[in-house]
Design an enzyme around this catalytic site. Sequence first.
Site, PDB file in Angstrom:
ATOM      1  N   TRP A  11       0.806  -1.228   0.000  1.00  0.00           N
ATOM      2  CA  TRP A  11       0.000   0.000   0.000  1.00  0.00           C
ATOM      3  C   TRP A  11       0.838   1.277   0.000  1.00  0.00           C
ATOM      4  O   TRP A  11       0.306   2.366  -0.138  1.00  0.00           O
ATOM      5  CB  TRP A  11      -0.942  -0.001   1.213  1.00  0.00           C
ATOM      6  N   HIS A  97      12.643  -2.427  -0.766  1.00  0.00           N
ATOM      7  CA  HIS A  97      11.884  -1.918  -1.916  1.00  0.00           C
ATOM      8  C   HIS A  97      12.712  -0.820  -2.584  1.00  0.00           C
ATOM      9  O   HIS A  97      13.403  -0.054  -1.907  1.00  0.00           O
ATOM     10  CB  HIS A  97      10.529  -1.380  -1.442  1.00  0.00           C
ATOM     11  N   GLU A 167      11.423  -6.633  -9.029  1.00  0.00           N
ATOM     12  CA  GLU A 167      10.667  -5.445  -9.438  1.00  0.00           C
ATOM     13  C   GLU A 167      11.576  -4.513 -10.245  1.00  0.00           C
ATOM     14  O   GLU A 167      12.349  -3.740  -9.653  1.00  0.00           O
ATOM     15  CB  GLU A 167      10.159  -4.691  -8.208  1.00  0.00           C
ATOM     16  N   GLY A 173       4.842   1.500 -11.077  1.00  0.00           N
ATOM     17  CA  GLY A 173       3.935   2.653 -11.183  1.00  0.00           C
ATOM     18  C   GLY A 173       3.912   3.328 -12.540  1.00  0.00           C
ATOM     19  O   GLY A 173       3.386   4.423 -12.684  1.00  0.00           O
ATOM     20  N   SER A 212       3.665  -2.657 -12.058  1.00  0.00           N
ATOM     21  CA  SER A 212       2.514  -2.462 -12.953  1.00  0.00           C
ATOM     22  C   SER A 212       1.680  -3.726 -13.175  1.00  0.00           C
ATOM     23  O   SER A 212       1.134  -3.927 -14.256  1.00  0.00           O
ATOM     24  CB  SER A 212       2.965  -1.864 -14.289  1.00  0.00           C
ATOM     25  N   GLY A 233       1.334  -2.832  -6.245  1.00  0.00           N
ATOM     26  CA  GLY A 233       1.204  -1.521  -5.605  1.00  0.00           C
ATOM     27  C   GLY A 233      -0.166  -0.925  -5.893  1.00  0.00           C
ATOM     28  O   GLY A 233      -1.162  -1.269  -5.259  1.00  0.00           O
ATOM     29  N   GLY A 234      -0.226  -0.048  -6.892  1.00  0.00           N
ATOM     30  CA  GLY A 234      -1.441   0.711  -7.214  1.00  0.00           C
ATOM     31  C   GLY A 234      -2.711  -0.120  -7.245  1.00  0.00           C
ATOM     32  O   GLY A 234      -3.726   0.260  -6.640  1.00  0.00           O
TER      33      GLY A 234
HETATM   34  P1  PGA Z   1       2.932  -0.877  -8.849  1.00  0.00           P
HETATM   35  O1  PGA Z   1       3.960  -0.971  -7.618  1.00  0.00           O
HETATM   36  O2  PGA Z   1       2.144  -2.156  -8.881  1.00  0.00           O
HETATM   37  O3  PGA Z   1       2.092   0.310  -8.543  1.00  0.00           O
HETATM   38  O4  PGA Z   1       3.760  -0.719 -10.090  1.00  0.00           O
HETATM   39  C1  PGA Z   1       4.597  -2.175  -7.304  1.00  0.00           C
HETATM   40  C2  PGA Z   1       5.529  -1.986  -6.119  1.00  0.00           C
HETATM   41  O5  PGA Z   1       6.142  -0.921  -5.995  1.00  0.00           O
HETATM   42  O6  PGA Z   1       5.675  -2.893  -5.296  1.00  0.00           O
END
Ligand code: PGA
Length: 250
Positions: A11, A97, A167, A173, A212, A233-234
Site C-alpha cells: 500500500w 523496496h 521489481e 507505477g 505495474s 502496488g497501485g
Molecule cells: P505498482 O507498484 O504495482 O504500482 O507498479 C509495485 C511496487 O512498488 O511494489
Amino acid sequence: MSKKLLIAGNWKLNGEKKDISFIKNLVKFNSIKLSKNVDILICPPFTMIDRFCQLTQRSQIQIGAQDCSEHDFGAYTGEVSANMLSDLNASYCIVGHSERRLYHNENNNLLNKKILNVQKNNIKAILCIGESLLDRRNSKTLRVLGNQLNGALKNNINPNLLEIAYEPIWAIGTGLVPDYSDIEEVHDYISNKLEKLYGKKSKKIRILYGGSVNSKNVFQILSIKNVGGALIGGASLKIRDMKSILKQFI
Ligand code: PGA
C-alpha cells in the site's frame, strides 16, 4: 510449479481509518471464496497493521509491513522494529523496496541486517531486487540483480523465511511491464542463484514479480515459469481490483 502463489499488496504511503472497510470487505470475500492456491498478503502502513491483524485473525489473509528497522530497540527516533511487528502478529515484512533504496539510501549491507532481524522474529522477509532502465539498456540486469542478492543474502539468511520480489524499477507505477520472455529469463536466473545458495531448500522460496501488475496482466505474468506470485502496488489499493485479481486464482 506446485508452490502456492503469493499475491501481496504493497500500500506504500496510503491508508487511513476509512480504508478499514477494504480489509473487512476482503475478509468477507475470502470467507466465501477460500483459496487453496493462493496466499493473500496486505502490507498497509505501520499505523494500520494492528487493526488489520485483528480483523484478519480468523481468515486466510495475512498482514505484513513495508519495512522495519535494523535495530531491536533503543534511541532510534521514528523507527519500528521487527520485534514490534511480531508483537502485532505481522507475518511478513518487505525489505529493500526500490523506493527505500532510492529515497532512504538503503544498501545491501543494511538490508542484510534487516532480513536477519525480521527472521529472528519469525517473520518472513520479502527481499525486493530490481534494475534501473539504464542497467537494462546496458545489458547489466542480471549482474545488478546478482550483486543485490549476494549483498543482501549473506550471513546465514534462513531460506525458510524468505521470498524474493523481482521489481524492475522502471516498471513500478509506470504501466510498463517487461516482455514476458525477459521476466522468464530473470526469474530463471534468480531461481538458479537461490539453488546455488540454498540447495533443495531454495525450492520453497517464492520469486514474485512486481511492477505495474493489474487485473488484466496478472494471470499471464503468474503463468510464467518460476514466477511464484506478485507484489502489487497501485492495483492493490482498490477492493474491486484486488478481488478481480484474486478471482483469477481461486
Ligand atoms: P505498482 O507498484 O504495482 O504500482 O507498479 C509495485 C511496487 O512498488 O511494489
